[in-house]
Each structure stands twice: as structure tokens, then as C-alpha cells.
Design an enzyme around this catalytic site. Structure first.
Site, PDB file in Angstrom:
ATOM      1  N   ASP A  20      -4.215   7.513   6.151  1.00  0.00           N
ATOM      2  CA  ASP A  20      -3.645   6.406   6.910  1.00  0.00           C
ATOM      3  C   ASP A  20      -4.759   5.671   7.635  1.00  0.00           C
ATOM      4  O   ASP A  20      -5.838   6.205   7.876  1.00  0.00           O
ATOM      5  CB  ASP A  20      -2.615   6.917   7.919  1.00  0.00           C
ATOM      6  N   LEU A  74      -8.249   6.201   2.267  1.00  0.00           N
ATOM      7  CA  LEU A  74      -8.246   7.388   1.404  1.00  0.00           C
ATOM      8  C   LEU A  74      -6.921   7.599   0.691  1.00  0.00           C
ATOM      9  O   LEU A  74      -6.794   8.545  -0.072  1.00  0.00           O
ATOM     10  CB  LEU A  74      -8.577   8.634   2.238  1.00  0.00           C
ATOM     11  N   ARG A  75      -5.928   6.743   0.962  1.00  0.00           N
ATOM     12  CA  ARG A  75      -4.640   6.929   0.310  1.00  0.00           C
ATOM     13  C   ARG A  75      -4.770   6.800  -1.210  1.00  0.00           C
ATOM     14  O   ARG A  75      -4.070   7.460  -1.965  1.00  0.00           O
ATOM     15  CB  ARG A  75      -3.611   5.941   0.851  1.00  0.00           C
ATOM     16  N   ALA A  76      -5.682   5.938  -1.669  1.00  0.00           N
ATOM     17  CA  ALA A  76      -5.877   5.777  -3.107  1.00  0.00           C
ATOM     18  C   ALA A  76      -6.354   7.077  -3.742  1.00  0.00           C
ATOM     19  O   ALA A  76      -5.905   7.445  -4.839  1.00  0.00           O
ATOM     20  CB  ALA A  76      -6.884   4.658  -3.371  1.00  0.00           C
ATOM     21  N   ASP A 114       0.815  -1.213   0.000  1.00  0.00           N
ATOM     22  CA  ASP A 114       0.000   0.000   0.000  1.00  0.00           C
ATOM     23  C   ASP A 114       0.847   1.261   0.000  1.00  0.00           C
ATOM     24  O   ASP A 114       0.368   2.338  -0.359  1.00  0.00           O
ATOM     25  CB  ASP A 114      -0.921  -0.005   1.225  1.00  0.00           C
TER      26      ASP A 114
END
Length: 702
Positions: A372, A283-285, A202
Site C-alpha cells: 500500500d 509493491l502491489r504489482a 490499482d
């Protein structure tokens, strides 16, 4: 000035002005334009120029300015960055140097990665000085990990910490050091050798799948270029000087354009809709896709993001974030992506550019906390129940499963064991010979371990002596422990020798290293009965589900896996031992069933595989998982041959588990007899689940 490099030209691999960049080249370039994207993971088979392309990227990047003599490469233009070699007063000389490509070997030690005591300074001058590690050298550069999926867990933890915070803190050997460590992380891997730990997967912003071209003309051109480079590297590189210089200038221009690029609210909404449609975690995507879309727009010379930019960004940023487990195939449904994006271009006007005070998604911190999981950057847990995947102590909480002797397999009249009456009616019509039945959803299985204490590679299954774990003693070097120097025990050994009341002198025989007990990975070899007696649709589905669950457990414990099947008249090594459990799962899913039960042949083939793997790596301890109902068929003598083969396997001294696929009211108990002959643990297929074990323990307590 032409770009001179000893590496193969980047443009000769991924394309140039006349040849548009392929996915690999585009991903590397976009991450170079915007390092905040978070790096690139390159997946592909061996011989597809993954490493060559990465090494050719560094000469194209703009040089960086550093203080002369600063080993930590802080940016002189950023007063917030402090170097352990500083402080640097005004007027300190500043120099420009090329961007470094720092390679992190998979076998590197923790001292080499973090830094350690400078031995020369300590021994010659008596000073405690810090020698920077690879993370310090990689600051403001490229950190490259070849075969990143084979990286040891303790090094993965170090990378996760550095990627999450952008800093490295070292507290050891009498000193305390903290320094910046922001780098473009690039990893290459061959999926056939095993998948990457989810937490580290990730952290890669983009992922690319590469494969050798299938068109003969394209393959011929690749070979022609490589042979020309080998014949005269200087002349070959000179042919690409103009293309290399154009790429370098375009990357520099795109970096400047990216400072002024805008991402409108409508474009952000499109990105959010795409990420929601593909059900990515966290929400990193969204953040990575937004940064990649901005970088792509800047690469194309634009300051506003279009649908084409979002589409390219999604194809690079989302595939590896859709995988729920290692058995899910990577990739993205492009038809769904096009439906979600639609045809209406987002308006060019938008908010302040990323990096503004009100836009956390545009933070210059490559490890921005936005998105994160709140777990310190670890992402998904190591086990389905949310806890660390650690095997319990051998025998802890397990009911007594001593096999009950069946009704004399030796006196089974040497006839083919009949199929249980009513199997077809109870389980439904069995598939025809050679047909397949799919597995159900995997569950958390019981933990099986090898007996005793080994010395194999780091893992999470069986007890082992190694370089990591709790310290249990000290020993002379070379004893197989592989631990670090134990200073106290070394001095104690030197002091115990007669020295006449003078100073204690160290001799080679005084050296002691720490002996630590941790956990190792194992080779889990599945030997699966795919015969007609196992082929009832419900039964084979249960068997495949159990094996799939054990494969998932092997992935989490960093094991190698292999698959032997037997049906008809022979046994086959369907999958040689590998760390690619997803390949094993694919072979299992396509496994046909039906025909006779050559049990002896299956056991003998498993024994051959185990002997061969023992020669390859004597330190790797195997665990044999035999899945069968024990009903050997194939003419007179089949049962006797099977028992003899079981005795042969027992002679190898291998830890064995027999998963009994027999069901129904009429049971012969042949699998339990095999387990007794091999000294193996025996359990029915419906008790492979850890929940079944817990229920059995509670029933016994009640």
C-alpha cells in the site's frame, strides 16, 4: 450432474479443452482460483461479450457453506468470522449454496450499497433493524460492476474502503453494524466512455483488453453460436455441458493445488526484476504478479512456478500499473519482458508456500497492506501537487483580466489579417500546411468554472446543487436537489399545520428533502484554431501543451470533453463529446496545422455542438474554450462574420474562455476583442498554467 444455467455458457465464449482459454477467460479463471489476486478489470469496446463472460463465470465456481438463515454468508469453518445475525451456537444447520454474482449498478445509492434501516420493521414493529446492502450480499462471491468507469465517486470510495480492509462499517440511522466483505471484484468498461479513477484501477489485480475478432471465420462462428443460443438456449447449453463441467472441476482442482504450490526465491527475484524494469509504482504489482503466477501454475497442474507462469502473470498484472496519466496507452513491451526473464528456469525448491507466517505476500487477506502507499488505499493523488483537485472560488486570487479594446477590429479594413512579421524567424520555420507538431509535458492549469450554480452530475469543477455536498437547506421533493429525506424539516412542516392539539399526521405535502451544495462535472468543448497563423512550430507546441494540460484537468474533474478544429475553409467536429479524454489527447496529437483561418465557421460549429448537447442533457452545463489568435482570414468580410458568430455564441449564455495564441512584438489584439464580444475570460496561452497565475499575483502584490 450437468451444470444448468440460464446464462450463455462460459466455454462457448472463452474456449474449452479443445480451444485454449483466451486472455479474458484465463484472467477470470485465475482470479477464481486465487481470489487474493484482487479481481479483474475487462476493457473493451461495446459488443465484445464482456458482461456475458462475467455472468457465465459464477456457475463454474465451487459452492460455499453458510449458516442457514445467515444473511452475511460467514464461513462456518472460520471461527474468526462473525455475523451480525449471529452468534450461531454449535449444531446450527449449515447449508451449501451456489456462489452469488451481485451486480452493483452505477446509479446505486449509498444506502443500497452499504445497507440501511429496514423500513418495514421500523414502521410495523417499531424496531431498529439493519437491512444488508450489496457489499454484504457479495461476501465470498463475485461483485460485478458494469461500466465501472462511470461509477460515482462516492461509490468508488466505498469500494476502496471495502477492498482495503475486507470489512464494512455502517454507523447511521440509530444502529452500528460491522461485517466482512471479501469478494472477487470484476469490472467491465468501454475506454471510449472515459478512464477509471487511478485509485480504483490499482485495486484490480488483473486487466484484460478485449476486442472483436478481425478474422471473418472467427466472426462467423461467434454469430453462429449466438443465433443458435437465441433459437434454443436449453439445447445450446446442453452442447456445452461437458465442457462446463470440466472447467468447474479444473477450477476446483486448481484451488486445491494452489494450497501446495511453491514460489522459489529465484522466481520471486525474477518477478521483482520484471516489476522494476517496467517502473511500476509501489509493491502491489510484485504481490499480485506472484499470486497470479502461483495460480497459473496450479491451473496447469503444477506446484512450482516456471518462467511461463511469470510471463503470463506479468502480461495480466502489469499493463494497467504502468500508466502515469490517462494519456499513456496501456500495454506491455513483450520484448523487454522476455529480455528481463531470460531463458534460465528458476529452481523448483523454495520457501514455505504463500500464506505462511513469514510470508506477507501470501496472506489470505485480499486487501493485504503490503504494497500500500500509506495513504489509506487512495493511491495517486487527485492533483499533481499532491492535494485534492478542487477548483477555487470563482475569481479568488485572479488578477484583473478585463480585455483592453484593440485598435478597432470593425475597422480592420475587412482584409485578411497579416501574419506577424518575424514569426518564422522568431519561432523557427513553420510547418507546411497539414503537418503536425507534438505537445510538451502537461502542467497544472488554472481552474475554470461555469458561472452560477447548476444541477449537473457529480464532479469536481463547478458549484451545483445535488445529493452530495454540504447541506444548505431543505425543500419539497421534485425541486431538482435530489437529496435524501430531511426528517427534522419534514416534522417541522407537519407541525406547522393546524392539527387541533392532537397527534401530528404526515401528509405528502409535508415531505422535505435536504438541499446540498457540492460540485458538478461540465462539458468542456475545445474550439481550436489550427490555421497557418497558429502553425509556427513553437507556438503550436505551446498551444497543444496548454490544451493537453486542460484535458488532464478535465479528466480529474470528471468532465466530458469535445474537440472542434478549424483550418482551411471549414470547421470539423474532430471528437464528439465524450468522457474519454485519452481519445481527445490522441486526436489533439495528430492534429495538423496550416492554411486559412475560418474563425466564423469554427464558432458556428461549436455553437451547433453546444445546442445539440443542451437538448440531450439540459442539466449539463458547458464550458467553451476557444484557442485562437483571432486573425480571421478567408476573403473580404471574414472579420465581420467572425464578430457576428461571436455574438451568436454569446447569445447561448455559455461560460467561455479565450486562450490567446498571439505572440510577438506586433499584436492586433483580435482575440481579446472576441472575448469582449462573448463576455469571455481572456488570457494568453502562456498564462494557462496555475504557476503563471501565482507568479502574476505575487508580482501585483510586490
Amino acid at each position: 450432474m450437468p451444470l444448468r444455467t440460464s446464462h450463455y455458457p462460459f466455454s462457448a465464449i472463452v474456449g474449452c479443452d479443445a480451444e485454449p482459454l483466451d486472455d479474458l477467460g484465463l484472467a477470470l479463471v485465475l482470479a477464481s482460483v486465487s481470489p487474493e489476486i484482487g479481481g479483474v478489470l475487462v476493457r473493451g469496446q461495446k459488443g465484445t461479450a464482456k458482461s456475458t463472460a462475467v455472468r457465465a463465470l459464477a456457475p463454474l465456481l465451487p459452492p460455499v457453506e453458510v449458516y442457514r438463515g445467515d444473511r452475511f454468508s460467514v464461513d462456518p469453518a472460520d471461527p474468526a468470522q462473525e455475523s451480525p445475525d449471529g452468534p450461531f451456537p454449535p449444531g446450527t444447520a449449515v447449508e451449501r449454496r451456489p456462489v452469488r454474482l451481485v451486480e452493483l449498478p452505477v446509479g446505486a445509492t449509498e444506502d443500497r450499497v452499504l445497507g440501511s434501516l429496514h423500513l418495514e420493521q421500523a414502521l410495523t414493529h417499531g424496531r431498529v433493524a439493519y437491512e444488508p446492502g450489496l457489499l454484504a450480499r457479495g461476501h465470498r462471491g463475485l461483485l460485478y460492476v458494469d461500466e465501472v468507469n462511470l461509477l460515482h465517486d462516492h461509490l468508488v470510495d466505498l469500494l476502496l474502503d471495502a477492498a482495503a480492509t475486507g470489512r464494512v462499517t455502517v454507523e447511521r440511522d440509530g444502529f452500528s453494524v460491522e461485517h466482512a466483505a471479501r469478494f472477487l471484484l470484476i469490472g467491465t468498461m468501454n475506454p471510449e466512455e472515459g478512464e477509471l479513477r487511478p485509485q480504483l484501477l490499482d485495486r484490480f489485480g488483473l486487466t484484460v483488453e478485449v476486442a472483436a475478432p478481425s478474422e471473418p471465420a472467427a466472426r462467423v462462428e461467434v454469430v453462429r453460436r449466438r443465433m443458435a443460443y437465441d433459437a434454443d438456449a436449453a439445447a445450446f447449453s446442453e452442447r456445452y455441458d461437458r465442457a462446463e463441467k470440466a472447467l468447474a472441476e479444473r477450477i476446483a482442482a486448481a484451488r486445491e493445488t494452489a494450497r501446495h504450490a511453491r514460489l522459489s526465491d529465484a522466481a520471486l527475484l525474477k518477478i521483482a526484476q520484471v516489476c522494476a524494469a517496467f517502473e511500476v509504482d509501489g509493491l502491489r504489482a510484485d504481490i499480485v504478479t506472484a499470486r497470479t503466477a502461483l495460480a497459473h501454475a496450479a491451473w496447469e497442474g503444477r506446484t512450482s512456478v516456471s518462467l511461463a507462469d511469470i510471463r503470463r502473470a506479468a502480461l495480466l498484472a502489469l499493463p494497467h500499473r504502468r500508466r502515469r496519466n490517462p494519456f499513456d496507452a496501456p500495454g506491455l513491451d513483450e520484448e523487454l519482458l522476455d529480455r528481463v526473464l531470460g531463458d534460465e528456469e528458476p529452481p523448483p525448491d523454495g520457501p514455505e508456500p504463500p500464506g505462511g507466517p513469514d510470508d506477507p505476500a501470501g496472506s489470505d487477506d485480499p486487501a493485504s497492506p503490503v504494497g500500500d502507499d500509506g495513504d489509506g488505499g487512495d493511491g495517486a493523488p487527485d492533483s499533481p501537487d499532491g492535494g485534492p483537485s478542487r477548483p477555487p472560488e470563482a475569481g479568488a486570487g485572479e488578477p484583473d483580466r478585463s480585455p483592453v479594446p484593440p485598435r478597432g477590429p470593425e475597422n480592420a479594413q475587412e482584409a485578411e489579417a497579416p501574419r506577424e512579421p518575424g514569426d518564422a524567424e522568431r519561432d523557427g520555420p513553420g510547418p507546411a500546411a497539414g503537418t503536425t507538431v507534438g505537445a510538451g509535458a502537461p502542467y497544472r492549469p488554472r481552474a475554470f468554472t461555469a458561472r452560477g450554480t447548476g444541477t449537473g452530475a457529480d464532479g469536481r469543477r463547478s458549484r451545483a446543487l445535488g445529493a452530495r455536498g454540504r447541506r444548505i437547506g431543505a425543500a419539497p421533493p421534485g425541486g431538482g436537489s435530489g437529496g435524501p429525506l430531511h426528517l427534522v424539516e419534514t416534522v417541522r412542516a407537519a407541525a406547522s399545520r393546524p392539527h387541533g392539539g392532537g397527534r401530528i399526521g404526515l401528509l405528502p405535502g409535508d415531505l422535505r428533502v435536504a438541499v446540498r451544495e457540492g460540485q458538478e462535472s461540465n462539458l468542456v468543448l475545445f474550439c481550436v484554431d489550427a490555421s497557418g497563423s497558429m502553425a509556427a512550430r513553437k507556438r503550436m507546441g505551446e498551444v497543444k501543451t496548454a490544451i493537453l494540460s486542460l484535458l488532464l484537468d478535465a479528466y480529474r474533474r470528471r468532465d466530458k470533453v469535445g474537440l472542434v478544429t478549424f483550418r482551411g475553409t471549414a470547421a470539423d467536429l474532430v471528437l464528439p463529446p465524450t468522457r474519454s479524454v485519452d481519445t481527445a489527447a490522441a486526436r489533439l496529437e495528430a492534429l495538423p496545422a496550416g492554411g486559412r483561418t475560418p474563425l466564423a465557421e469554427g464558432l458556428l460549429e461549436a455553437a451547433r455542438v453546444l445546442r445539440r448537447e443542451r437538448l440531450r442533457d439540459p442539466r449539463q452545463r458547458p464550458l467553451l474554450v476557444l484557442v485562437t489568435d483571432g486573425r480571421a482570414t478567408g476573403g473580404r468580410g471574414a472579420v465581420g462574420r467572425s464578430l457576428a458568430a461571436a455574438d451568436h455564441v454569446a447569445g447561448l449564455g455559455v461560460a467561455t474562455v479565450v486562450v490567446d495564441g498571439e505572440s510577438g512584438p506586433l499584436r492586433l489584439g483580435l482575440a481579446a476583442a472576441l472575448a469582449a464580444r462573448m463576455g469571455a475570460e481572456h488570457l494568453p496561452v502562456d498564462e494557462v498554467s496555475a504557476d503563471a497565475l501565482g507568479n502574476a499575483v505575487r508580482e501585483r502584490a510586490a
